[in-house]
Structures are given as C-alpha cells and as structure tokens.
Design an enzyme around this catalytic site. Structure first.
Site, PDB file in Angstrom:
ATOM      1  N   ARG A  51      29.915 -10.330 -27.205  1.00 62.30           N
ATOM      2  CA  ARG A  51      31.102  -9.849 -26.484  1.00 62.30           C
ATOM      3  C   ARG A  51      31.864  -8.857 -27.358  1.00 62.30           C
ATOM      4  O   ARG A  51      32.355  -7.827 -26.911  1.00 62.30           O
ATOM      5  CB  ARG A  51      32.014 -11.011 -26.057  1.00 62.30           C
ATOM      6  CG  ARG A  51      33.358 -10.505 -25.536  1.00 62.30           C
ATOM      7  CD  ARG A  51      34.187 -11.547 -24.782  1.00 62.30           C
ATOM      8  NE  ARG A  51      34.071 -12.895 -25.282  1.00 62.30           N
ATOM      9  CZ  ARG A  51      34.654 -13.350 -26.410  1.00 62.30           C
ATOM     10  NH1 ARG A  51      35.388 -12.546 -27.170  1.00 62.30           N
ATOM     11  NH2 ARG A  51      34.488 -14.598 -26.793  1.00 62.30           N
ATOM     12  N   TYR A 103      39.279   6.385  -5.479  1.00 63.23           N
ATOM     13  CA  TYR A 103      38.328   5.365  -5.025  1.00 63.23           C
ATOM     14  C   TYR A 103      39.106   4.155  -4.476  1.00 63.23           C
ATOM     15  O   TYR A 103      40.053   3.679  -5.121  1.00 63.23           O
ATOM     16  CB  TYR A 103      37.407   4.959  -6.187  1.00 63.23           C
ATOM     17  CG  TYR A 103      36.562   3.762  -5.856  1.00 63.23           C
ATOM     18  CD1 TYR A 103      35.761   3.751  -4.720  1.00 63.23           C
ATOM     19  CD2 TYR A 103      36.563   2.641  -6.671  1.00 63.23           C
ATOM     20  CE1 TYR A 103      34.996   2.641  -4.397  1.00 63.23           C
ATOM     21  CE2 TYR A 103      35.794   1.534  -6.361  1.00 63.23           C
ATOM     22  CZ  TYR A 103      35.019   1.542  -5.211  1.00 63.23           C
ATOM     23  OH  TYR A 103      34.274   0.446  -4.887  1.00 63.23           O
ATOM     24  N   ASP A 175      39.861   9.520 -14.433  1.00 62.66           N
ATOM     25  CA  ASP A 175      38.579   8.987 -13.972  1.00 62.66           C
ATOM     26  C   ASP A 175      37.661  10.194 -13.764  1.00 62.66           C
ATOM     27  O   ASP A 175      37.833  10.970 -12.821  1.00 62.66           O
ATOM     28  CB  ASP A 175      38.792   8.191 -12.676  1.00 62.66           C
ATOM     29  CG  ASP A 175      37.509   7.531 -12.196  1.00 62.66           C
ATOM     30  OD1 ASP A 175      36.415   8.053 -12.497  1.00 62.66           O
ATOM     31  OD2 ASP A 175      37.594   6.493 -11.507  1.00 62.66           O
ATOM     32  N   LYS A 200      27.338   5.519 -11.727  1.00 59.90           N
ATOM     33  CA  LYS A 200      27.103   6.735 -10.958  1.00 59.90           C
ATOM     34  C   LYS A 200      26.248   7.715 -11.774  1.00 59.90           C
ATOM     35  O   LYS A 200      25.163   7.364 -12.179  1.00 59.90           O
ATOM     36  CB  LYS A 200      28.455   7.305 -10.529  1.00 59.90           C
ATOM     37  CG  LYS A 200      29.390   6.269  -9.898  1.00 59.90           C
ATOM     38  CD  LYS A 200      28.783   5.666  -8.648  1.00 59.90           C
ATOM     39  CE  LYS A 200      29.655   4.743  -7.851  1.00 59.90           C
ATOM     40  NZ  LYS A 200      30.123   3.520  -8.443  1.00 59.90           N
TER      41      LYS A 200
HETATM   42  O1  P1T Z   1      31.700   0.321  -8.849  1.00 60.22           O
HETATM   43  P1  P1T Z   1      32.239   0.404 -10.256  1.00 60.22           P
HETATM   44  O2  P1T Z   1      31.223   0.672 -11.293  1.00 60.22           O
HETATM   45  O3  P1T Z   1      33.147  -0.747 -10.581  1.00 60.22           O
HETATM   46  O4  P1T Z   1      33.159   1.729 -10.289  1.00 60.22           O
HETATM   47  C1  P1T Z   1      34.334   1.868  -9.579  1.00 60.22           C
HETATM   48  C2  P1T Z   1      34.626   3.319  -9.352  1.00 60.22           C
HETATM   49  C3  P1T Z   1      35.539   3.950 -10.177  1.00 60.22           C
HETATM   50  N1  P1T Z   1      35.850   5.249 -10.021  1.00 60.22           N
HETATM   51  C4  P1T Z   1      35.264   6.001  -9.069  1.00 60.22           C
HETATM   52  C5  P1T Z   1      35.652   7.438  -8.917  1.00 60.22           C
HETATM   53  C6  P1T Z   1      34.322   5.426  -8.209  1.00 60.22           C
HETATM   54  O5  P1T Z   1      33.763   6.204  -7.272  1.00 60.22           O
HETATM   55  C7  P1T Z   1      33.992   4.052  -8.341  1.00 60.22           C
HETATM   56  C8  P1T Z   1      33.010   3.375  -7.463  1.00 60.22           C
HETATM   57  N2  P1T Z   1      32.761   4.048  -6.260  1.00 60.22           N
HETATM   58  C9  P1T Z   1      31.905   3.647  -5.273  1.00 60.22           C
HETATM   59  C10 P1T Z   1      31.198   2.499  -5.327  1.00 60.22           C
HETATM   60  C11 P1T Z   1      31.808   4.551  -4.112  1.00 60.22           C
HETATM   61  O6  P1T Z   1      30.857   4.455  -3.315  1.00 60.22           O
HETATM   62  O7  P1T Z   1      32.707   5.406  -3.984  1.00 60.22           O
END
Ligand code: P1T
Length: 393
Positions: A51, A103, A175, A200
């Site tokens: 961790r 998001y 972000d 992503k």
């Molecule tokens: O899904 P996660 O890894 O927890 O990420 C969240 C997140 C944060 N910031 C942006 C700009 C994002 O697009 C996302 C996650 N978005 C999707 C799952 C989507 O389909 O838009």
C-alpha cells in the site's frame, strides 16, 4: 537514469523503467507481493508494504511524473480514487470552484460525498476566466478544472486561471484525462496537480481501471502521498504493469486517435442528420484559438484529441436506434481505448447530474459522445453512415 531531457516518446518507454538491477529484465517485473522481508526490524530494502510503495507502481508513477513534467506521480485504483485523494487535502469549511461541465462521477463525488463532509462547491462556465473572480471567496482552496470537458468539450485557459487562482492562494487541479500529457501539459501552464483516469488513453486498451495525480511541487507530493498511504485506494502491481505497458505507445496512439477523429468530425459536419459537431480540431470549434495555444500542434493542425460530441437532428428515439445499430463502434461507457466506443451521456455517463442541470449545459437527449479509436477510419465512417441511415430511415 534521469530521462528529464528526453523527448516525450522516449520518456514513455524509459522513464522509471530502467532494466531491473538484479536480473537485467528489460520490462519492469510485476512485483506481485503485499509485503517485503526486512533484514532487521525497521530496516528495509526500499519497500515495506505494497500500500505504501511497490516497485511496479513506482515505475508507473515515475513514468507519469516524467510525462507530465512533474516532480512526483501518485497512482490510484481509479480516476475517482485519485480525485478523492486530491479533495482529501481539504478540510471542512473549505470551498471549491469547479467547471459546470465535467465527468458525471466527479460531480457525484463532490455533491454526494464531499458536501456531507463540509466542503462547499461553486460551479461555473470557466470558459470565461472572469467567472472565477465572481465565484472566489476567502474560503476557496481549490480550483478543479477539466479541459476539454466531458462531454461538452469546453476548454478552459489553464494559464489564465492558474494565475488568477494563485493570486488568491488557491490550488489548481486539472483533470487531463481527455487531452493526455501528449496533447496538453497542465503543470507547464501553471497548474499544481494534473489528474488522470488512467483507465482511458494512458492505459489505452480498456483492460484496467486506474488513476493518477501528478504534482509540480515536492511538498504537495508528500501531502498526497500521505493521503495515498493513509486512505489506501492504490492500484495493484498487475494493474500498474498493464497501465505501464499501455503508456509506452501513448504518443503514437494519440496521433492516430486525433487523425481519425478529425476525419470523422469533418465528415459528420457535412451529414444532413447531424445538427452539431463539437471537436477541438475543427475550424467551427468556438474556442479554436485557445485549442491551438494550449494543445499540441502537428503540421499546423491542432491535435484535438480522440473525443467528438455530436447532436443529432432528431429525438431520443433516433439516438437510441443510432447507438443500437453501430458495430465498429461499441456502445459502452468509458473512452480512450484503441477500440472505438460510443455512448449517450444523458442516460449513461452523466445520469448522476440532475436533468435540469444537464439541460442547462446542453446534454440533450439527442447528444451522443464518440471515443474514436485507431481502427481504419473508413470502417468507422461506414459504420456511422450505416447507423445514421438506420436511425433516420
Ligand atoms: O472511471 P475512473 O477511472 O474512476 O475515472 C473517472 C473519470 C475521471 N475524469 C474523467 C474526465 C473521466 O472521463 C472519468 C471516467 N469517465 C468515464 C467512465 C466516461 O465514460 O466518461
């Protein structure tokens, strides 16, 4: 070895990824262990417990720090866990300014989790940096930006807003998930923290969920590292390894994503059943000057990313048929993988945003979001053409 002076493509493959000292393994091994033997109590060989730190995660963290031009990278088990770790720097009573478009899951965390813990939030259309002046209060501690935003692809001027925020002692987090460090470098533009859903483009293959926060300042890095260890929410060695394997090809993937997305956006703009195409690489894009200034250029063309938002000239029923007919595009949440995805934000990724707020920012029932992959562009175009024909038959 220090790869700070190397070019982006070289850092993606080498930063944090020197051959392993003991065996010479060229690829960073998956150190699938929760704990590390200590020769004597309190003495260790660099790692105590996974961790706190793990060599595979360290390699990913160091690589992402190099790519974002930061001093430290901290990885998490999801993008939202990274967001959570940044917000955990704040205390009850602190105020956050954020974009009105972001998001849906980030908004949900702010609105449904952090508000209960005493943080307050103001949302505005920060495409106009003057909106920050109207929203800032003596309690403001964090400016949270997304650019391009999800799903409206609004841009914000990171340099202008960072200067304004810093004049008030406000931290700036960006972000950078949609742009990636290949297209946009928030820390060089003045932001304090670049945040990612590595799920992503950074991972790039839709095979793992992860997140990261990269910082410009060592003290801030130490504070987020403290939260990372104190709260947990860290990625396992295998997920770190998959993400590191993906990031090696980020530059070449992004160029193809951008090339395909531009071609598709230009084609969709001419389609009689598509009312509006939003894509930062288009001449019709409302903020094309800012896109050119803030995002990477290649041969005089702004690399606008792989995301396109379209508004169909129809109703929800048309969007439903369109989305159910595509085949080369897969109807699914998420984005940024090598395969093309498509989705309906109002029903899917942004359902957690109240309907009236969604309407106010333009997320209508005929709005669809495309994550353009790196398949051959003619197959993608033929697929969209076929699905639009079916939707408007
Ligand atoms: O899904 P996660 O890894 O927890 O990420 C969240 C997140 C944060 N910031 C942006 C700009 C994002 O697009 C996302 C996650 N978005 C999707 C799952 C989507 O389909 O838009």
């Amino acid at each position: 070895m220090n790869w700070n002076d190397a070019k982006f493509e070289t850092k993606a493959i080498h930063a944090g990824q020197d051959p392993e000292a003991k065996t010479g393994a060229v690829v960073v091994p998956i150190f699938q262990t929760s704990t590390f033997a200590q020769p004597a109590p309190g003495e260790h060989l660099g790692h105590e417990y996974s961790r706190t730190s793990n060599p595979t995660r360290d390699a990913l963290q160091d690589c992402l720090a190099a790519l974002e031009g930061g001093v430290q990278g901290l990885c998490f088990s999801s993008g939202l866990a990274a967001t959570h770790a940044v917000l955990a720097l704040l205390s009850a009573g602190d105020h956050v300014i954020a974009m009105d478009d972001m998001y849906g899951g980030t908004f949900r965390q702010f609105d449904k989790v952090w508000r209960r813990h005493g943080l307050t939030f103001s949302y505005g259309d920060l495409r106009d940096p003057g909106v920050f002046d109207a929203l800032v209060t003596p309690q403001t501690k964090l400016l949270w930006l997304e650019t391009p935003t999800n799903p409206m692809l609004k841009l914000v001027d990171i340099a202008a807003l960072s200067a304004k925020a810093h004049a008030h002692g406000v931290l700036v987090a960006v972000d950078n998930t949609f742009a990636t460090p290949y297209l946009q470098q928030p820390l060089a533009l003045g932001a304090d923290i670049a945040v990612h859903s590595t799920t992503k483009y950074i991972g790039g293959h839709s095979d793992t969920v992860g997140g990261a926060a990269i910082v410009r300042d060592a003290d801030l890095g130490a504070r987020i590292a403290f939260v990372q260890n104190a709260n947990g929410g860290t990625p396992g060695p295998f997920d770190s390894w998959l993400t590191l394997r993906g990031v090696k090809t980020l530059a070449v993937r992004m160029e193809r994503h951008c090339q395909n997305a531009l071609a598709i956006a230009l084609w969709l703009e001419q389609h009689p059943r598509v009312k509006q195409v939003i894509y930062p690489g288009l001449h019709s894009f409302a903020q094309k000057e800012l896109a050119a200034r803030q995002m990477r250029q290649l041969n005089g063309q702004t690399l606008g990313g792989g995301m396109i938002t379209i508004i169909l000239d129809g109703e929800l029923a048309h969007a439903r048929t369109f989305l159910s007919t595509v085949r080369a595009f897969t109807l699914a949440e998420s984005l940024g993988g090598v395969e093309s995805l498509i989705e309906h934000p109002a029903i899917m990724t942004h359902a957690s945003i109240p309907p009236e707020q969604r309407r106010a920012i333009g997320i209508s029932d005929s709005l669809c979001r495309l994550s353009v992959g790196i398949e051959h562009v003619s197959d993608l175009q033929a697929d969209l053409d076929n699905a639009l024909k079916a939707a408007f038959a």
